[in-house]
Design an enzyme around this catalytic site. Sequence first.
Site, mmCIF file in Angstrom:
data_model
loop_
_atom_site.group_PDB
_atom_site.id
_atom_site.type_symbol
_atom_site.label_atom_id
_atom_site.label_comp_id
_atom_site.label_asym_id
_atom_site.label_seq_id
_atom_site.Cartn_x
_atom_site.Cartn_y
_atom_site.Cartn_z
ATOM 1 N N ASP A 167 0.792 -1.232 0.000
ATOM 2 C CA ASP A 167 0.000 0.000 0.000
ATOM 3 C C ASP A 167 0.824 1.283 0.000
ATOM 4 O O ASP A 167 0.262 2.381 0.063
ATOM 5 C CB ASP A 167 -0.949 0.007 1.209
ATOM 6 C CG ASP A 167 -2.070 -0.994 1.022
ATOM 7 O OD1 ASP A 167 -2.643 -1.022 -0.078
ATOM 8 O OD2 ASP A 167 -2.358 -1.748 1.970
ATOM 9 N N ASP A 210 -6.672 -4.413 -6.041
ATOM 10 C CA ASP A 210 -6.366 -3.053 -5.569
ATOM 11 C C ASP A 210 -4.925 -2.636 -5.907
ATOM 12 O O ASP A 210 -4.615 -1.459 -6.047
ATOM 13 C CB ASP A 210 -6.515 -2.931 -4.037
ATOM 14 C CG ASP A 210 -7.623 -3.764 -3.437
ATOM 15 O OD1 ASP A 210 -7.984 -4.784 -4.047
ATOM 16 O OD2 ASP A 210 -8.103 -3.418 -2.360
#
Length: 409
Positions: free
Chosen positions: A114, A179
Amino acid sequence: MIKRLLIVSLFFLMIHHTFGQQKNISGDHISIVFNTAAQQYATLLDSANVKMKYPRSSKNGNIAYVGIEDWTGGFWPGALWYLFEYTNKPVWKEAAIKWTETLESNQFNTNHHDIGFMMYNSYGNGYRLTHNEKYKDILIQSAKSLCKRYNEKVGAIKSWNDKPSLDGKDTMHYPVIIDNMMNLELLFFASKITGDTIYKHIAIKHAEKTMLNHLRADYSSYHVVDYDTITGKAIHKETNQGFAHNSTWTRGQAWGVYGFTMSYRETGDKRFLNTAIKMADFFIDNNRLPSDKIPNWDFNVNEAGYTSPATAQSNQLTYIPRDASAAAILASALLELSNYAGTKGAKYKSTANQILTSLSNANYLAKPGANNGFLLMHCTGNANRVSEVDKPLMYGDYYLLEALLRAKK
Ligand code: GLY
């Protein structure tokens, strides 16, 4: 010849009639949202400055904060940068700088994928708007950290460390989630700024592998694919945040549309454009998309043929919540995709504008003083854990503001 001309003109008139009516979201809507943001974020900023944590959502009527390790930390400074970009007011620039710079140590974070969300949305926007050379160096180091999670045999960046699958049946050792397409923008940036093609090489490999294994024949997406690092092959295809392993989690699908559109922008590779278009079509032509274009949290909740894993808790919900954050991500992606998609561009622009019109009305946009200082209501974080259901989410706000800036341009 005249007949052919007439048919062609009629075709363009129909296209114009079908998609031309809502060509642009009104400037009024855009200013309403940014004015609301200025009021809401004044409150949020005061509270965040006291806590020195990142506002992420709300819980039990209070702002829910997270620390520097959380994947969502970059959205708060990112939203502040967008507010500065719209208003040009020094107060928002100062706040954006302050909160961006709190994330500095994350440039060395190799714990998860992330870092793209954390650093590109904060430092990336900061660099774009200020050209601060220090930010550039931090972004390059962030890209280096992300590359540490890449395995050439697999050809993809590992999203999470070892993780039990949702149904507890196996442990995933190399899970890659849809994602993760979003984190590639940091890598494309690093190659452009350094001239070193390694980052771009990794981004392209990752996008190719995602195209190969995350997508079904109808261009819906699996949330998670787990890889064998010896053979490089996909060994599990499942969900973590969606309703069922074979269902389509709407935020995941939106991440895919955004990620493949951006990958096309950065490479000119038509396979990525085709994937973005097909994923977008799956989303917006879906007969389970409500008429206001704000999706449920998953397209297939309670549909025949889709079974929720026994350990998932979404069956505790007495209604099917929407996910306004998925809509905001999709709107932003569609506005970019509309520039590349030829005759389909009008359809994407029109849908983005319908979404943004919905999100900027009272059904989804908070009244100043409400919603704990966030903009969007009715987002869903993780229905399988009944976590952040029907709540604000900082990333929903971030992509709403980004989409409105794209619409304004
Ligand atoms: N990347 C996590 C999520 O979209 O919830």
